[in-house]
Structure formats: structure tokens, C-alpha cells
Design a protein around this motif. Structure first.
Motif, short mmCIF file in Angstrom:
data_model
loop_
_atom_site.label_atom_id
_atom_site.label_comp_id
_atom_site.label_asym_id
_atom_site.label_seq_id
_atom_site.Cartn_x
_atom_site.Cartn_y
_atom_site.Cartn_z
N ASN A 118 -124.57 -74.03 -18.93
CA ASN A 118 -124.95 -74.93 -20.02
C ASN A 118 -126.45 -75.15 -20.19
O ASN A 118 -126.87 -75.63 -21.24
CB ASN A 118 -124.26 -76.29 -19.83
CG ASN A 118 -122.77 -76.19 -19.96
OD1 ASN A 118 -122.23 -76.11 -21.05
ND2 ASN A 118 -122.06 -76.18 -18.82
N LEU A 119 -127.24 -74.81 -19.19
CA LEU A 119 -128.69 -75.00 -19.29
C LEU A 119 -129.45 -73.71 -19.03
O LEU A 119 -130.19 -73.23 -19.88
CB LEU A 119 -129.16 -76.08 -18.30
CG LEU A 119 -130.68 -76.26 -18.22
CD1 LEU A 119 -131.25 -76.74 -19.55
CD2 LEU A 119 -131.04 -77.22 -17.08
N PHE A 120 -129.28 -73.13 -17.84
CA PHE A 120 -130.14 -72.02 -17.45
C PHE A 120 -129.90 -70.75 -18.26
O PHE A 120 -130.84 -69.95 -18.44
CB PHE A 120 -129.98 -71.74 -15.95
CG PHE A 120 -130.51 -72.85 -15.09
CD1 PHE A 120 -131.82 -73.31 -15.24
CD2 PHE A 120 -129.71 -73.47 -14.14
CE1 PHE A 120 -132.31 -74.35 -14.46
CE2 PHE A 120 -130.19 -74.50 -13.36
CZ PHE A 120 -131.50 -74.94 -13.52
N ALA A 121 -128.70 -70.56 -18.78
CA ALA A 121 -128.46 -69.40 -19.65
C ALA A 121 -129.37 -69.45 -20.86
O ALA A 121 -129.99 -68.45 -21.25
CB ALA A 121 -126.99 -69.35 -20.08
N ALA A 122 -129.49 -70.64 -21.47
CA ALA A 122 -130.36 -70.81 -22.63
C ALA A 122 -131.83 -70.67 -22.25
O ALA A 122 -132.61 -70.02 -22.95
CB ALA A 122 -130.12 -72.17 -23.28
#
Length: 267
Positions: A118-122
Motif C-alpha cells: 500500500n505504500l512502498f510499491a507506489a
């Protein structure tokens, strides 16, 4: 102009634009966004962990687990090699599989997996695909957050925390990159009746020994009710996304747009 239901779609609005939408399959918001932006004339690449049953154009699909550094690296390398970059990036992938039962049931692995998705992919995708945008002096990035960041619960605390971090990061990034011609915003959907949501409602119906309609209402009630009286359709979220990534929204920067039927009652 194309008439899609009650909405007139300009089939040339995004003509020539290269777009990446993560998680664009399996009857969710991502798939609706892919279809909507394609109708607007964009070349839309998408990703998923498994290939869809009907894959129309293999060049526009990347099979990858986006929650890993290796996965995002694969996407960036493919995009830069095949397309030279993108003009629009929609970071749609999200979700949580943390166990129920409160904080003591949630391990470091559960927390890390939730933040990776939910965070690091983006963060990793933005970092990899921003250089060509900056070089050309134009780009749009949209992060799909969630109203859940305002409603942390014992079984969603990791997901809520990750989405809150994504919203904070999105705002900071927008401020940094606006002078370089890059517009960054976010969209916070409420209860959207995707295929995954339908499966959840079906499981609730079985557990409660009731029909689908009553199970859906119970889920809506658990959110404090939805003033508009129904769940969102993925196509409605896609319509907001289509507006925000278009030049019609050229002066909107660093804003989070809630689309929840009125669930969030605070200012």
C-alpha cells in the motif's frame, strides 16, 4: 464524443498519452480505470500478479508482484525500454490480508507486507518513472488512498496506517514536483462494490445465514451508514480518476479527493 450511459466521453482527450495503471484486472477499480482511460484514447499498460483469462494485448500487460522491489524494478525496466516512460501513473494496487483478532495477532511480516503493497510499491514506482516525466516537463501521478485511513480499526490498523502514510507522502511529493510540471493528487474511495467486495459480502451472508442484500446492508451499517444509500460502482471511481489525470484538472495539485457517498462526515 462517446455516450457511455449518462456520461459523454471524449475519445481523444488522452490520445497519445502513455499510462500505467497498477492492479488493473479482476473486476476491481483498476480494471474500471483501465477501461475508462482507454476509451479516452490513452495507451494503457497495467499489471497484476496473474494474467487475466482474456489477455488482448500482451505488450500492455506486465505480470508481476508489485509489493516487492524486484517487481517494481521489472515494471520500470519494461516501461522505460518499451515506451520510454509514461505520462500518467495511477498507483491503484492496495489491500490487506492481515489476520483478524487485534494487534497481538498481527506479526512484523503482516505489517511489512501491508506497507509494501500500500505504500512502498507506489514510492518505488514513482521514483523509477519520475525521471522521464521531469525531463519532458510534464506528468501526472495519482495515488489511490482510502477513507479507511480516517477509520482505523483493530483489524485494519496496518492498512489504515499504510494508507495514511501514502496520503502524507502524496502531499509532500506534490509540493516538491509541481514546479517541475508534475501534478500529483490522490483519490480516497469509500465502500466500492468490486468483485473482491462482492466475495466478502457473500462470505458475510453465509456466516450470518442471510441473503446478499442484508449482508451488504450490515456492512454499510458497520461504516456508520452511507448517506447516499448505496455502495459505489468501480466506474464512478474511474470517472473521477479520468478527470483528475486530464488537462481539465490542470490546476489541481496535492489534493485528496474523497468519493464515498457521504460516509466521512468530518470537514
Amino acid at each position: 464524443m462517446e455516450n457511455s450511459g449518462h456520461i459523454m466521453i471524449d475519445s481523444k482527450e488522452l490520445a497519445g498519452k502513455r499510462v500505467l495503471v497498477t492492479g488493473g484486472t479482476k473486476g476491481g477499480m483498476g480494471e474500471a480505470i483501465v477501461k475508462r482511460l482507454t476509451k479516452a484514447g490513452a495507451t494503457v499498460i497495467t499489471t497484476a500478479r496473474s494474467a487475466p483469462d482474456e489477455l488482448k494485448d500482451s505488450e500492455l500487460f506486465i505480470q508481476v508482484d508489485i509489493s516487492t522491489p524486484e517487481g517494481t524494478n521489472k515494471i520500470v525496466e519494461y516501461i522505460l525500454e518499451r515506451f520510454g516512460g509514461v505520462d500518467i501513473l495511477v498507483n491503484n494496487v492496495g489491500g490487506s490480508s492481515t489476520p483478524t483478532g487485534g494487534v497481538l495477532k498481527q506479526t512484523d511480516t503482516d505489517w511489512q507486507r501491508t506497507f509494501d503493497t500500500n505504500l512502498f510499491a507506489a514510492v518505488r514506482l514513482d521514483r523509477g518513472l519520475l525521471p522521464p516525466m521531469i525531463k519532458q516537463g510534464y506528468g501526472v501521478i495519482l495515488h489511490i488512498t482510502s477513507i479507511q485511513r480516517r477509520f482505523p480499526g483493530e483489524n485494519t490498523m496496518a492498512y489504515s496506517a499504510a494508507k495514511a502514510a501514502l496520503a502524507n507522502y502524496s502531499k509532500a511529493l506534490a509540493t516538491e514536483l509541481a514546479p517541475k510540471g508534475i501534478r500529483i493528487n490522490s483519490v480516497a474511495p469509500g465502500f466500492t462494490e468490486t468483485k473482491a467486495a462482492e466475495r466478502l459480502i457473500e462470505r458475510m451472508a453465509q456466516e450470518r445465514e442471510c441473503d446478499y442484500k442484508n449482508a451488504r446492508q450490515a456492512l454499510m451499517d458497520s461504516l456508520g451508514g452511507i448517506p447516499i444509500g448505496r455502495t459505489a460502482r468501480p466506474e464512478e471511481v474511474a470517472e473521477l480518476v479520468a478527470f483528475l489525470v486530464s488537462d481539465r484538472a490542470s490546476y489541481i495539485v496535492g489534493a485528496e479527493h474523497t468519493i464515498d457517498g457521504g460516509i466521512v462526515r468530518t470537514l
